[in-house]
Design a protein around this motif. Structure first.
Motif, PDB file in Angstrom:
ATOM      1  N   ASN A 107       0.812  -1.223   0.000  1.00  0.00           N
ATOM      2  CA  ASN A 107       0.000   0.000   0.000  1.00  0.00           C
ATOM      3  C   ASN A 107       0.843   1.270   0.000  1.00  0.00           C
ATOM      4  O   ASN A 107       0.319   2.344  -0.265  1.00  0.00           O
ATOM      5  N   ASP A 108       2.133   1.148   0.299  1.00  0.00           N
ATOM      6  CA  ASP A 108       2.989   2.335   0.322  1.00  0.00           C
ATOM      7  C   ASP A 108       3.551   2.664  -1.064  1.00  0.00           C
ATOM      8  O   ASP A 108       4.400   3.536  -1.196  1.00  0.00           O
ATOM      9  N   MET A 109       3.057   1.972  -2.091  1.00  0.00           N
ATOM     10  CA  MET A 109       3.450   2.236  -3.485  1.00  0.00           C
ATOM     11  C   MET A 109       2.190   2.431  -4.315  1.00  0.00           C
ATOM     12  O   MET A 109       1.187   1.760  -4.077  1.00  0.00           O
ATOM     13  N   PRO A 110       2.252   3.317  -5.296  1.00  0.00           N
ATOM     14  CA  PRO A 110       1.069   3.499  -6.148  1.00  0.00           C
ATOM     15  C   PRO A 110       0.928   2.341  -7.136  1.00  0.00           C
ATOM     16  O   PRO A 110       1.915   1.835  -7.656  1.00  0.00           O
ATOM     17  N   PRO A 111      -0.312   1.895  -7.390  1.00  0.00           N
ATOM     18  CA  PRO A 111      -0.534   0.871  -8.408  1.00  0.00           C
ATOM     19  C   PRO A 111      -0.241   1.451  -9.787  1.00  0.00           C
ATOM     20  O   PRO A 111      -0.135   2.665  -9.913  1.00  0.00           O
ATOM     21  N   PRO A 112      -0.067   0.694 -10.799  1.00  0.00           N
ATOM     22  CA  PRO A 112      -0.384  -0.720 -10.853  1.00  0.00           C
ATOM     23  C   PRO A 112       0.794  -1.634 -10.479  1.00  0.00           C
ATOM     24  O   PRO A 112       0.594  -2.772 -10.103  1.00  0.00           O
ATOM     25  N   LEU A 113       2.036  -1.188 -10.578  1.00  0.00           N
ATOM     26  CA  LEU A 113       3.179  -2.066 -10.305  1.00  0.00           C
ATOM     27  C   LEU A 113       3.592  -1.956  -8.838  1.00  0.00           C
ATOM     28  O   LEU A 113       4.630  -1.395  -8.505  1.00  0.00           O
ATOM     29  N   ASN A 114       2.768  -2.540  -7.961  1.00  0.00           N
ATOM     30  CA  ASN A 114       3.055  -2.465  -6.534  1.00  0.00           C
ATOM     31  C   ASN A 114       2.919  -3.826  -5.845  1.00  0.00           C
ATOM     32  O   ASN A 114       2.764  -3.891  -4.632  1.00  0.00           O
ATOM     33  N   CYS A 115       3.022  -4.899  -6.614  1.00  0.00           N
ATOM     34  CA  CYS A 115       2.837  -6.244  -6.074  1.00  0.00           C
ATOM     35  C   CYS A 115       4.011  -7.137  -6.474  1.00  0.00           C
ATOM     36  O   CYS A 115       4.720  -6.847  -7.446  1.00  0.00           O
ATOM     37  N   ILE A 116       4.188  -8.218  -5.721  1.00  0.00           N
ATOM     38  CA  ILE A 116       5.182  -9.234  -6.069  1.00  0.00           C
ATOM     39  C   ILE A 116       4.537 -10.609  -5.952  1.00  0.00           C
ATOM     40  O   ILE A 116       3.521 -10.776  -5.272  1.00  0.00           O
ATOM     41  N   ASP A 117       5.142 -11.582  -6.604  1.00  0.00           N
ATOM     42  CA  ASP A 117       4.723 -12.959  -6.395  1.00  0.00           C
ATOM     43  C   ASP A 117       5.148 -13.367  -4.996  1.00  0.00           C
ATOM     44  O   ASP A 117       6.231 -13.016  -4.542  1.00  0.00           O
ATOM     45  N   LYS A 118       4.281 -14.094  -4.307  1.00  0.00           N
ATOM     46  CA  LYS A 118       4.586 -14.529  -2.943  1.00  0.00           C
ATOM     47  C   LYS A 118       5.595 -15.666  -2.991  1.00  0.00           C
ATOM     48  O   LYS A 118       5.279 -16.770  -3.405  1.00  0.00           O
ATOM     49  N   ASP A 119       6.811 -15.363  -2.584  1.00  0.00           N
ATOM     50  CA  ASP A 119       7.874 -16.362  -2.537  1.00  0.00           C
ATOM     51  C   ASP A 119       8.742 -16.038  -1.321  1.00  0.00           C
ATOM     52  O   ASP A 119       9.831 -15.485  -1.443  1.00  0.00           O
ATOM     53  N   ALA A 120       8.224 -16.377  -0.145  1.00  0.00           N
ATOM     54  CA  ALA A 120       8.917 -16.065   1.105  1.00  0.00           C
ATOM     55  C   ALA A 120      10.144 -16.958   1.253  1.00  0.00           C
ATOM     56  O   ALA A 120      10.079 -18.165   1.062  1.00  0.00           O
ATOM     57  N   ALA A 121      11.264 -16.332   1.605  1.00  0.00           N
ATOM     58  CA  ALA A 121      12.503 -17.077   1.803  1.00  0.00           C
ATOM     59  C   ALA A 121      12.765 -17.322   3.282  1.00  0.00           C
ATOM     60  O   ALA A 121      13.379 -18.335   3.647  1.00  0.00           O
ATOM     61  N   PHE A 122      12.287 -16.406   4.142  1.00  0.00           N
ATOM     62  CA  PHE A 122      12.696 -16.442   5.541  1.00  0.00           C
ATOM     63  C   PHE A 122      11.889 -15.414   6.305  1.00  0.00           C
ATOM     64  O   PHE A 122      11.519 -14.384   5.746  1.00  0.00           O
ATOM     65  N   SER A 123      11.608 -15.691   7.571  1.00  0.00           N
ATOM     66  CA  SER A 123      11.010 -14.654   8.405  1.00  0.00           C
ATOM     67  C   SER A 123      11.572 -14.739   9.821  1.00  0.00           C
ATOM     68  O   SER A 123      12.013 -15.793  10.270  1.00  0.00           O
ATOM     69  N   VAL A 124      11.559 -13.583  10.467  1.00  0.00           N
ATOM     70  CA  VAL A 124      12.019 -13.455  11.840  1.00  0.00           C
ATOM     71  C   VAL A 124      10.881 -12.820  12.621  1.00  0.00           C
ATOM     72  O   VAL A 124      10.354 -11.783  12.222  1.00  0.00           O
ATOM     73  N   SER A 125      10.514 -13.455  13.713  1.00  0.00           N
ATOM     74  CA  SER A 125       9.477 -12.913  14.589  1.00  0.00           C
ATOM     75  C   SER A 125      10.049 -12.784  15.982  1.00  0.00           C
ATOM     76  O   SER A 125      10.929 -13.559  16.377  1.00  0.00           O
ATOM     77  N   ASN A 126       9.532 -11.833  16.713  1.00  0.00           N
ATOM     78  CA  ASN A 126       9.967 -11.656  18.093  1.00  0.00           C
ATOM     79  C   ASN A 126       8.752 -11.340  18.945  1.00  0.00           C
ATOM     80  O   ASN A 126       7.908 -10.530  18.553  1.00  0.00           O
ATOM     81  N   SER A 127       8.666 -12.015  20.083  1.00  0.00           N
ATOM     82  CA  SER A 127       7.585 -11.739  21.031  1.00  0.00           C
ATOM     83  C   SER A 127       8.125 -11.886  22.444  1.00  0.00           C
ATOM     84  O   SER A 127       9.181 -12.484  22.659  1.00  0.00           O
ATOM     85  N   LYS A 128       7.387 -11.339  23.403  1.00  0.00           N
ATOM     86  CA  LYS A 128       7.804 -11.429  24.802  1.00  0.00           C
ATOM     87  C   LYS A 128       7.886 -12.879  25.259  1.00  0.00           C
ATOM     88  O   LYS A 128       8.789 -13.265  25.983  1.00  0.00           O
ATOM     89  N   ASN A 129       6.918 -13.690  24.866  1.00  0.00           N
ATOM     90  CA  ASN A 129       6.843 -15.065  25.352  1.00  0.00           C
ATOM     91  C   ASN A 129       7.891 -15.985  24.729  1.00  0.00           C
ATOM     92  O   ASN A 129       8.482 -16.796  25.419  1.00  0.00           O
ATOM     93  N   LEU A 130       8.093 -15.889  23.430  1.00  0.00           N
ATOM     94  CA  LEU A 130       8.969 -16.841  22.745  1.00  0.00           C
ATOM     95  C   LEU A 130      10.329 -16.279  22.373  1.00  0.00           C
ATOM     96  O   LEU A 130      11.234 -17.027  22.031  1.00  0.00           O
ATOM     97  N   GLY A 131      10.496 -14.972  22.388  1.00  0.00           N
ATOM     98  CA  GLY A 131      11.753 -14.393  21.934  1.00  0.00           C
ATOM     99  C   GLY A 131      11.834 -14.445  20.418  1.00  0.00           C
ATOM    100  O   GLY A 131      10.816 -14.382  19.727  1.00  0.00           O
TER     101      GLY A 131
END
Length: 159
Positions: A107-131
């Motif tokens: 949403n921080d880019m104007p359409p029409p060229l503002n999308c990518i194919d979903k191809d996740a390589a890696f993610s990092v999450s952090n929370s109080k409970n799990l770190g």
């Protein structure tokens, strides 16, 4: 040993060396960060090329580059409670038009060229409970307080 056998052996050796060299080159290429996009509630997306192949390579890359990502891209951008998720997406063929089906659009880019194919390589999450939790195609890993990285099992994950 016949001349044909020697030629075959040399050919196989040459092919093996070429393959090894190609794999080595792939593993030492620098990661190219194309863009970073922020969403609400502590979620960020980083578009990359040449991301490491192995789980260990991905986690090591994050640990070595998290300070640079914070300084240069303001990533991670934690929510009020300190939790965040950063997903690294392979940039592939670049930005595309939304197809109404299964592309990730920013949403921080104007359409029409503002999308990518979903191809996740890696993610990092952090929370109080799990770190810190690292998610790859092959599994999930948790960063322990002592610095060790432990692979989640289903049994551990649901305790």
């Amino acid at each position: 040993m016949t001349a044909k056998s020697k030629k075959t052996r040399y050919a196989l050796l040459l092919i093996s060396l070429g393959f090894f060299g190609y794999c080595l080159w792939l593993s030492i290429r620098p990661v190219n960060i194309i863009a970073a996009h922020h969403r609400e509630y502590g979620f960020s997306s980083v578009l990359v090329r040449n991301f490491p192949f192995t789980d260990k390579g991905k986690i090591d890359w994050w640990l070595k580059n998290k300070d640079m990502l914070k300084e240069k891209y303001d990533i991670p951008k934690p929510d009020k409670d300190g939790s965040f998720t950063v997903t690294f997406w392979l940039f592939g063929e670049g930005y595309k038009e939304g197809d109404g089906y299964d592309r990730l659009c920013f949403n921080d880019m104007p359409p029409p060229l503002n999308c990518i194919d979903k191809d996740a390589a890696f993610s990092v999450s952090n929370s109080k409970n799990l770190g810190a939790i690292f998610t790859t195609y092959d599994g999930k890993y948790q960063l322990q307080k002592n610095g060790d990285i432990v692979r989640f099992t289903d049994e551990f994950e649901f305790k």
